[in-house]
Enzyme design. Structure first.
Site, short mmCIF file in Angstrom:
data_model
loop_
_atom_site.label_atom_id
_atom_site.label_comp_id
_atom_site.label_asym_id
_atom_site.label_seq_id
_atom_site.Cartn_x
_atom_site.Cartn_y
_atom_site.Cartn_z
N ARG A 61 -7.18 -4.84 0.49
CA ARG A 61 -8.48 -4.19 0.30
C ARG A 61 -9.63 -5.17 0.29
O ARG A 61 -10.77 -4.82 0.64
CB ARG A 61 -8.50 -3.42 -1.03
N SER A 115 -4.76 2.06 -8.19
CA SER A 115 -3.99 2.89 -9.12
C SER A 115 -4.49 2.72 -10.55
O SER A 115 -4.55 3.68 -11.32
CB SER A 115 -2.51 2.54 -9.05
N HIS A 146 -2.75 4.17 -0.41
CA HIS A 146 -1.34 3.90 -0.09
C HIS A 146 -0.87 4.79 1.07
O HIS A 146 -0.17 4.33 1.97
CB HIS A 146 -0.44 4.20 -1.31
N LYS A 206 7.36 -3.69 -17.51
CA LYS A 206 5.99 -3.25 -17.26
C LYS A 206 5.77 -1.82 -17.76
O LYS A 206 6.62 -0.96 -17.55
CB LYS A 206 5.73 -3.31 -15.75
O1 PNS Z 1 1.63 -2.33 -6.34
P1 PNS Z 1 1.89 -3.70 -6.89
O2 PNS Z 1 1.94 -3.68 -8.40
O3 PNS Z 1 0.97 -4.73 -6.34
O4 PNS Z 1 3.38 -4.07 -6.38
C1 PNS Z 1 3.92 -5.29 -6.70
C2 PNS Z 1 5.33 -5.48 -6.14
C3 PNS Z 1 6.29 -4.46 -6.71
C4 PNS Z 1 5.30 -5.38 -4.64
C5 PNS Z 1 5.68 -6.92 -6.58
O5 PNS Z 1 5.50 -7.03 -7.96
C6 PNS Z 1 7.10 -7.32 -6.23
O6 PNS Z 1 7.37 -7.71 -5.11
N1 PNS Z 1 7.98 -7.21 -7.23
C7 PNS Z 1 9.37 -7.57 -7.09
C8 PNS Z 1 9.67 -8.89 -7.83
C9 PNS Z 1 9.46 -10.07 -6.90
O7 PNS Z 1 10.01 -10.14 -5.82
N2 PNS Z 1 8.63 -11.01 -7.38
C10 PNS Z 1 8.33 -12.22 -6.66
C11 PNS Z 1 7.26 -12.01 -5.64
S1 PNS Z 1 7.04 -13.42 -4.65
#
Ligand code: PNS
Length: 166
Positions: free
Chosen positions: A88, A125, A17, A41
């Site tokens: 990745r 993570s 990150h 979560k």
């Molecule tokens: O590190 P991660 O878990 O891949 O992060 C995921 C994150 C927080 C970027 C994603 O879950 C997100 O955008 N969450 C906000 C909710 C949202 O907008 N959901 C629709 C995505 S199209």
């Protein structure tokens, strides 16, 4: 000027990150790290713990803030938002492409994919948490302050206590 926004759970923030954040700041001149708070979560670190660690680790020009709800709604608060995602492998690409397309439809926001640097492509993570939970050394995968924090959390918890809800 573009408002570069790098969203994620960052539970915890890894060297992968950090690499993406520094490279994005190098391209765009500034970066907001958007820590997603998902009430349903289970997480190891609280949103505040994640923000404190990221803000302590990252240099000027990078600022971490938390967001709840849709990323598309969060980015509307910026004048010229662009979403940054680290990629990745093909699994990341397959997962991130529809999200980028949804966010483009919802908020008209573009997503820029940055490939992970070769030395960090294996870091996740979830794996870092698993290694720390089982007593392994995570210092090759996360910044020192993150390693100390998560190691101390697992040291202070009973094996059954697990992770906590946000
Ligand atoms: O590190 P991660 O878990 O891949 O992060 C995921 C994150 C927080 C970027 C994603 O879950 C997100 O955008 N969450 C906000 C909710 C949202 O907008 N959901 C629709 C995505 S199209």
């Amino acid at each position: 000027m573009v408002d570069a926004i790098y969203p994620g759970s960052f539970d915890p923030f890894t060297l992968g990150h950090l690499d993406i954040a520094l490279r994005a700041r190098g391209i765009f001149g500034n970066l907001t790290i958007a820590v997603g708070v998902n009430g349903g979560k289970t997480s190891l670190l609280t949103p505040n713990e994640r923000l404190e660690l990221i803000n302590e680790i990252t240099p000027p020009g990078i600022n971490a803030i938390a967001f709840e709800g849709l990323l598309a709604d969060f980015v509307r608060g910026f004048e010229h938002p662009v979403i940054i995602k680290g990629i990745r492998n093909t699994a990341d690409l397959d997962g991130e492409t529809p999200m980028a397309q949804m966010n483009k439809t919802l908020a008209g926001v573009e997503t820029v994919f940055l490939p992970a640097s070769a030395e960090y492509g294996h870091i996740a993570s979830s794996l870092v948490k698993q290694i720390a939970r089982l007593g392994g050394d995570v210092s090759a995968f996360v910044p020192l302050s993150v390693a100390e924090k998560i190691t101390s959390l697992f040291d202070s918890r009973t094996p059954a206590s697990g992770e906590k809800n946000e």
